[in-house]
Design a protein around this motif. Sequence first.
Motif, mmCIF file in Angstrom:
data_model
loop_
_atom_site.group_PDB
_atom_site.id
_atom_site.type_symbol
_atom_site.label_atom_id
_atom_site.label_comp_id
_atom_site.label_asym_id
_atom_site.label_seq_id
_atom_site.Cartn_x
_atom_site.Cartn_y
_atom_site.Cartn_z
ATOM 1 N N VAL A 34 15.236 -18.258 39.381
ATOM 2 C CA VAL A 34 16.456 -17.593 38.900
ATOM 3 C C VAL A 34 17.511 -17.357 39.985
ATOM 4 C CG1 VAL A 34 15.280 -16.430 36.984
ATOM 5 C CG2 VAL A 34 15.459 -15.289 39.205
ATOM 6 N N ARG A 35 17.174 -17.635 41.220
ATOM 7 C CA ARG A 35 18.132 -17.320 42.308
ATOM 8 C C ARG A 35 18.467 -18.574 43.126
ATOM 9 N NH1 ARG A 35 14.096 -13.244 42.657
ATOM 10 N NH2 ARG A 35 14.854 -11.195 41.989
ATOM 11 N N TYR A 36 19.671 -18.554 43.671
ATOM 12 C CA TYR A 36 20.050 -19.673 44.528
ATOM 13 C C TYR A 36 21.079 -19.229 45.561
ATOM 14 C CZ TYR A 36 23.912 -19.818 41.139
ATOM 15 O OH TYR A 36 24.961 -19.485 40.324
ATOM 16 N N ILE A 37 21.253 -20.051 46.582
ATOM 17 C CA ILE A 37 22.330 -19.839 47.559
ATOM 18 C C ILE A 37 23.437 -20.824 47.210
ATOM 19 C CG2 ILE A 37 22.994 -20.022 49.992
ATOM 20 C CD1 ILE A 37 20.042 -19.592 50.677
ATOM 21 N N SER A 38 24.676 -20.354 47.195
ATOM 22 C CA SER A 38 25.775 -21.273 46.899
ATOM 23 C C SER A 38 27.033 -20.810 47.641
ATOM 24 C CB SER A 38 26.011 -21.324 45.387
ATOM 25 O OG SER A 38 26.881 -22.383 45.074
ATOM 26 N N ASN A 39 28.193 -21.291 47.236
ATOM 27 C CA ASN A 39 29.445 -20.858 47.874
ATOM 28 C C ASN A 39 30.562 -20.822 46.846
ATOM 29 O OD1 ASN A 39 30.754 -23.537 47.774
ATOM 30 N ND2 ASN A 39 29.058 -24.083 49.122
ATOM 31 N N ARG A 40 31.775 -20.472 47.286
ATOM 32 C CA ARG A 40 32.864 -20.182 46.350
ATOM 33 C C ARG A 40 33.648 -21.418 45.891
ATOM 34 N NH1 ARG A 40 36.590 -16.456 49.399
ATOM 35 N NH2 ARG A 40 37.834 -16.629 47.501
ATOM 36 N N SER A 41 33.228 -22.599 46.264
ATOM 37 C CA SER A 41 33.997 -23.791 45.880
ATOM 38 C C SER A 41 34.086 -23.923 44.358
ATOM 39 C CB SER A 41 33.324 -25.033 46.466
ATOM 40 O OG SER A 41 33.867 -26.182 45.870
ATOM 41 N N SER A 42 35.301 -24.199 43.855
ATOM 42 C CA SER A 42 35.511 -24.328 42.406
ATOM 43 C C SER A 42 35.508 -25.790 41.967
ATOM 44 C CB SER A 42 36.868 -23.728 42.039
ATOM 45 O OG SER A 42 37.903 -24.482 42.666
ATOM 46 N N GLY A 43 35.648 -26.703 42.925
ATOM 47 C CA GLY A 43 35.723 -28.133 42.582
ATOM 48 C C GLY A 43 37.136 -28.580 42.253
ATOM 49 N N LYS A 44 38.100 -27.638 42.204
ATOM 50 C CA LYS A 44 39.466 -27.994 41.762
ATOM 51 C C LYS A 44 40.092 -29.082 42.636
ATOM 52 C CE LYS A 44 40.722 -23.579 39.667
ATOM 53 N NZ LYS A 44 41.359 -22.291 39.932
ATOM 54 N N MET A 45 39.889 -28.960 43.949
ATOM 55 C CA MET A 45 40.522 -29.924 44.858
ATOM 56 C C MET A 45 39.987 -31.332 44.589
ATOM 57 S SD MET A 45 42.821 -29.689 47.255
ATOM 58 C CE MET A 45 43.586 -31.267 47.031
ATOM 59 N N GLY A 46 38.667 -31.450 44.484
ATOM 60 C CA GLY A 46 38.052 -32.761 44.279
ATOM 61 C C GLY A 46 38.467 -33.376 42.947
ATOM 62 N N PHE A 47 38.491 -32.563 41.890
ATOM 63 C CA PHE A 47 38.849 -33.088 40.569
ATOM 64 C C PHE A 47 40.319 -33.498 40.535
ATOM 65 C CE2 PHE A 47 35.400 -32.447 37.343
ATOM 66 C CZ PHE A 47 34.393 -32.184 38.268
ATOM 67 N N SER A 48 41.132 -32.719 41.238
ATOM 68 C CA SER A 48 42.550 -33.028 41.277
ATOM 69 C C SER A 48 42.798 -34.332 42.064
ATOM 70 C CB SER A 48 43.237 -31.817 41.916
ATOM 71 O OG SER A 48 44.530 -32.063 42.170
ATOM 72 N N ILE A 49 42.042 -34.528 43.147
ATOM 73 C CA ILE A 49 42.162 -35.786 43.901
ATOM 74 C C ILE A 49 41.672 -36.955 43.036
ATOM 75 C CG2 ILE A 49 41.188 -37.089 45.857
ATOM 76 C CD1 ILE A 49 41.537 -34.679 47.550
ATOM 77 N N ALA A 50 40.633 -36.707 42.242
ATOM 78 C CA ALA A 50 40.128 -37.764 41.347
ATOM 79 C C ALA A 50 41.237 -38.195 40.379
ATOM 80 C CB ALA A 50 38.913 -37.262 40.577
ATOM 81 N N GLU A 51 41.970 -37.225 39.850
ATOM 82 C CA GLU A 51 43.063 -37.552 38.911
ATOM 83 C C GLU A 51 44.150 -38.359 39.609
ATOM 84 O OE1 GLU A 51 43.256 -34.141 35.491
ATOM 85 O OE2 GLU A 51 44.245 -33.731 37.378
#
Length: 398
Positions: A205-222
Amino acid sequence: MKQLANKHILLCVTGGIAAYKAAEIIRLFKTSGANIRVLMTEAAQEFITPLTMQALSGNQVHTDLLDTKAEAAMGHIELAKWSDIILIAPCSANSIARLASGKGDDLMTAVCLAAVCKIYFAPAMNQAMWSDSRTQENFKKLINNNFISIGPDSGEQACGDEGFGRMSEPQQIINQIASSFSQGLLAGKKILITAGPTREKIDPVRYISNRSSGKMGFSIAEAARDAGGLVSIISGPVSLETPNEVDRINVESADEMLKEVDKAINNFDLFISTAAVSDFKPEEYENQKIKKQKKGNNLNLELTKNQDILKSVSENKGDLKVIGFAAETQNIIENAKKKLKEKNLDLIIANDVSDDSIGFDSDENEVYLITKKIEKKISKVSKKKLSRNIIEFIAENL
Ligand SMILES: Cc1cc2nc3c(=O)[nH]c(=O)nc-3n(C[C@H](O)[C@H](O)[C@H](O)COP(=O)(O)O)c2cc1C
């Protein structure tokens, strides 16, 4: 803006108070090397004179559909064929309605009916006229007929009202049109992009992660797709829709991301790593949920380093161009240059993630583009705009 050099732009000016801004639009197009012709509706000529437009554009202004002289030189069909792009700015509520109805009883509507090129329009009107349901309906009809809208923006209006309906600024209009000519910059190139955060599991139920939203990568993909690229994303867990015509593989952990990148990478020309891959993962994964009682007051997690995906790709890159992001909180340029060298990258895009108004989860960003030879700052802009700039930079410099 070299995308506009020698392009044929037909500027249609309609009768609105923002018609005076058409003069600035002409000036900006001329400075960019475009070949510009001006068409004015009858009402537009009440707001600004054809003489001014002729002097600025260096070409005779087109005003009449049934003018035998003009017809001989360049009739509505020829004018439509001549145009690489048509821009209607300002575009009045009346013109939006007439274009939406498919009328062709004046030069502008006839040219737009005959045109096969892209048609942009910049609505400009009082906020009440803009929000009127008939204008909204007509606007949607135009959008459904492949007209491309620029604005309108919100703000103070000439009549003293405040709200939506204000014409976008001339520079913004020119930028949007210039970016449409950037399409094709990466035609046929295969581009692999990693995006979002990774999740490193501690227990079920637990994990380590970070605040990245992915917006930059998806926007570059577009932006890469719009430039004609064949784009795939390998994404960590994000709540973003997959852009049209982009392939997507979902992963959770850094190990899974590495595995998918390794599998795919030989088929690509360009690798853009925007993902915020966790540097560390728990040394051990607990199969059962760690109980509060079991561990006393402290829980010590032993972390171990994840493999560096970017480095592992660039070690065997051959002809592949490799681009990385550097999220820094201090000595941004210095640290980014170090990374560029250490990881054998072709370009590094560095940003300051200590500033909350840019970077993680924000819609805006400010970055430095750094190659072995070039160092370029792109001041705070929307991630969409920034992505287009990055793609242009890659196409021009790599
Ligand atoms: C002083 C004045 C300012 C106007 N400003 C606007 C405007 O900003 N936007 C608009 O849609 N109509 C505006 N109108 C109304 C248009 O000029 C009118 O609807 C005209 O028929 C538009 O013709 P066209 O679309 O063929 O150019 C204004 C009218 C006047 C008298």
